[in-house]
Scaffold this motif. Structure first.
Motif, PDB file in Angstrom:
ATOM      1  N   MET A  48      51.149  42.415  31.529  1.00 51.48           N
ATOM      2  CA  MET A  48      49.897  43.168  31.563  1.00 51.48           C
ATOM      3  C   MET A  48      48.710  42.217  31.615  1.00 51.48           C
ATOM      4  O   MET A  48      48.813  41.067  31.193  1.00 51.48           O
ATOM      5  N   LEU A  49      47.605  42.714  32.124  1.00 47.09           N
ATOM      6  CA  LEU A  49      46.347  41.989  32.110  1.00 47.09           C
ATOM      7  C   LEU A  49      45.353  42.699  31.213  1.00 47.09           C
ATOM      8  O   LEU A  49      45.218  43.928  31.260  1.00 47.09           O
ATOM      9  N   ASN A  85      53.649  38.685  40.857  1.00 49.72           N
ATOM     10  CA  ASN A  85      53.698  38.488  39.414  1.00 49.72           C
ATOM     11  C   ASN A  85      52.291  38.542  38.834  1.00 49.72           C
ATOM     12  O   ASN A  85      51.295  38.587  39.570  1.00 49.72           O
ATOM     13  N   GLU A  86      52.213  38.543  37.516  1.00 43.26           N
ATOM     14  CA  GLU A  86      50.932  38.692  36.842  1.00 43.26           C
ATOM     15  C   GLU A  86      50.002  37.508  37.098  1.00 43.26           C
ATOM     16  O   GLU A  86      48.785  37.665  37.157  1.00 43.26           O
ATOM     17  N   LYS A  87      50.573  36.317  37.251  1.00 46.99           N
ATOM     18  CA  LYS A  87      49.739  35.146  37.504  1.00 46.99           C
ATOM     19  C   LYS A  87      48.988  35.277  38.820  1.00 46.99           C
ATOM     20  O   LYS A  87      47.779  35.023  38.895  1.00 46.99           O
ATOM     21  N   LYS A  88      49.692  35.686  39.886  1.00 45.42           N
ATOM     22  CA  LYS A  88      49.029  35.876  41.175  1.00 45.42           C
ATOM     23  C   LYS A  88      48.028  37.019  41.116  1.00 45.42           C
ATOM     24  O   LYS A  88      46.955  36.953  41.732  1.00 45.42           O
ATOM     25  N   PHE A  89      48.378  38.065  40.389  1.00 46.74           N
ATOM     26  CA  PHE A  89      47.469  39.208  40.263  1.00 46.74           C
ATOM     27  C   PHE A  89      46.211  38.802  39.508  1.00 46.74           C
ATOM     28  O   PHE A  89      45.096  39.183  39.879  1.00 46.74           O
ATOM     29  N   PHE A 100      41.280  38.351  40.144  1.00 44.34           N
ATOM     30  CA  PHE A 100      40.145  38.749  39.320  1.00 44.34           C
ATOM     31  C   PHE A 100      39.407  37.557  38.708  1.00 44.34           C
ATOM     32  O   PHE A 100      38.422  37.739  38.000  1.00 44.34           O
ATOM     33  N   GLU A 101      39.868  36.361  39.015  1.00 42.71           N
ATOM     34  CA  GLU A 101      39.177  35.158  38.536  1.00 42.71           C
ATOM     35  C   GLU A 101      38.188  34.617  39.556  1.00 42.71           C
ATOM     36  O   GLU A 101      37.523  33.620  39.306  1.00 42.71           O
ATOM     37  N   LYS A 102      38.067  35.282  40.679  1.00 40.86           N
ATOM     38  CA  LYS A 102      37.112  34.870  41.697  1.00 40.86           C
ATOM     39  C   LYS A 102      35.712  35.349  41.329  1.00 40.86           C
ATOM     40  O   LYS A 102      35.520  36.467  40.876  1.00 40.86           O
ATOM     41  N   GLU A 144      42.846  37.989  30.985  1.00 43.58           N
ATOM     42  CA  GLU A 144      43.936  37.166  30.483  1.00 43.58           C
ATOM     43  C   GLU A 144      45.229  37.968  30.530  1.00 43.58           C
ATOM     44  O   GLU A 144      45.212  39.210  30.578  1.00 43.58           O
ATOM     45  N   ILE A 145      46.352  37.280  30.534  1.00 42.41           N
ATOM     46  CA  ILE A 145      47.655  37.941  30.459  1.00 42.41           C
ATOM     47  C   ILE A 145      47.930  38.271  28.996  1.00 42.41           C
ATOM     48  O   ILE A 145      47.939  37.384  28.139  1.00 42.41           O
ATOM     49  N   ASN A 146      48.121  39.549  28.720  1.00 40.65           N
ATOM     50  CA  ASN A 146      48.253  40.004  27.335  1.00 40.65           C
ATOM     51  C   ASN A 146      48.910  41.376  27.350  1.00 40.65           C
ATOM     52  O   ASN A 146      48.577  42.223  28.178  1.00 40.65           O
ATOM     53  N   ASP A 147      49.848  41.605  26.436  1.00 40.28           N
ATOM     54  CA  ASP A 147      50.591  42.869  26.383  1.00 40.28           C
ATOM     55  C   ASP A 147      49.965  43.793  25.348  1.00 40.28           C
ATOM     56  O   ASP A 147      49.945  43.476  24.151  1.00 40.28           O
ATOM     57  N   PHE A 148      49.482  44.936  25.785  1.00 43.63           N
ATOM     58  CA  PHE A 148      48.846  45.914  24.899  1.00 43.63           C
ATOM     59  C   PHE A 148      49.769  46.340  23.769  1.00 43.63           C
ATOM     60  O   PHE A 148      49.345  46.484  22.619  1.00 43.63           O
TER      61      PHE A 148
END
Length: 370
Positions: A1-2, A226-230, A234-236, A255-259
């Motif tokens: 998750m993001l 994958n989440e890294k590419k996704f 949004f970092e642009k 950031e990558i983080n699980d709710f």
């Protein structure tokens, strides 16, 4: 998750489906609908990638929020069975109401209520011996630690709660309906008031999205696997979203983080009766031409026992597709924080899940099951 942490630059306005008439006073709802934030994040995705929904394929598997963050602490809408001393801003005593059946009342006949035989009990807070003050529902937000105390049956402290006045203030403005062809006021009743929201300086929104990476998903088709590419999308710069009916800008971090990690330590019991807390708006629509003619929460749950619901919003449906699908232009949605009791017919061991989930109102009906 993001996880998106969102900090608005300006006042915000979140509308509902309630009709607006010139000359009236229109007020922003709070908290906003989840699909308002989902649309804002998706708009950023489209701006960067140029992709739109294709063949009913989107980019989300699920979304969670929006919720509140203050000083690094996450806050959720307060369960409606949490009570404070009545008419006291600086309160000390906090009580959690509980379910009482008919045989536990001497002066109240549950069958005489408007719901008659549709419920078999009431949520009540009986005064303790020696108490001289009354209680009322606390309306605001509760920290994740406070929510854990509520869930595990522990005492809730005042420090676990935030009042609405701790989160935002209302910013009332007067607007004029203009005839753009002439540059003059369009009618005699062309004045109207708008109530915006101004978040306090230490308050931010938090919002989680779970991308859809299944084999035939839109993201897979675009080689986002994958989440890294996704996350890189949004970092642009500029890292801003446009929120609300007035499309105000807000900066964000991602950031990558699980709710669901927030709910570690929530100890689920094995009771036959389940308590359902709505963390986001609950939308129960009628499916036409099917056997599922459920247009409210009582019809949806066959084993509904009782509950406490903090009113409702009007949720608008704008597109022709949705109008044909749901049969109505507007739908009622119960407010977050609403609590219902029912017999265990949910067939799930999850403590966080969605009820009656659908793509048009993504993120609604997020519930915590106790």
């Amino acid at each position: 998750m993001l996880k998106f942490t969102i900090e608005p630059y300006d006042v915000l306005f979140f509308g509902s489906g309630k009709p607006f008439n010139i000359g009236s006073n229109v007020k922003s709802i709070f908290p906003p609908f989840p699909h308002s934030f989902a649309a804002a994040v998706y708009a950023k995705f489209v701006a960067e990638k140029g992709n739109t929904i294709q063949n009913d394929k989107g980019i989300y598997k699920a979304v969670y929020g929006p919720f509140i963050e203050k000083n690094g602490i996450i806050y959720f809408p307060t369960p409606c069975d949490i009570l404070k001393e009545k008419k006291k801003e600086d309160f000390e005593n906090i009580r959690v109401a509980r379910r009482y059946e008919q045989n536990q009342f001497k002066l109240i006949n549950i069958g005489d209520t408007d719901l008659e035989n549709k419920i078999n009990s009431l949520i009540w807070a009986k005064p303790e011996q020696g108490e001289s003050h009354d209680f009322e529902v606390f309306k605001g937000f509760i920290s994740v630690e406070g929510l854990k105390k509520w869930y595990n049956g522990e005492n809730i402290d005042k420090e676990d709660l935030l009042k609405f006045t701790d989160v935002f203030v209302r910013d009332e403005r007067v607007s004029i309906r203009i005839d753009h062809a002439t540059g003059t006021v369009q009618s005699e009743d062309g004045l109207y008031r708008e109530n915006y929201l101004q978040l306090k300086k230490d308050i931010k929104f938090v919002f989680w999205i779970e991308p859809d990476f299944v084999d035939n998903s839109l993201l897979r088709e675009k080689n986002i696997e994958n989440e890294k590419k996704f996350k890189e999308i949004f970092e642009k710069q500029p890292m801003v979203l446009k929120l609300g009916g007035e499309t105000k800008t807000a900066k964000y971090s991602v950031e990558i983080n699980d709710f669901k990690d927030l709910f570690n330590g929530f100890n689920k019991g094995n009771s036959e009766i389940k308590i359902i807390l709505f963390l986001t708006q609950g939308i129960f629509y009628q499916r036409e031409n099917t056997s599922q003619n459920r247009n409210n929460i009582l019809d949806y749950f066959n084993s509904f026992l009782t509950g406490v619901i903090d009113g409702y919003f009007i949720c608008g449906i704008n597109s022709k597709y949705n109008k044909d699908k749901y049969g109505k232009k507007t739908i009622r949605s119960i407010k977050p924080g609403s609590v219902v009791y029912l017999k265990d017919n949910l067939y799930t061991n999850d403590i966080i899940t969605f009820l009656n989930q659908n793509d048009s109102f993504i993120g609604s009906n997020l519930v915590l099951i106790k």
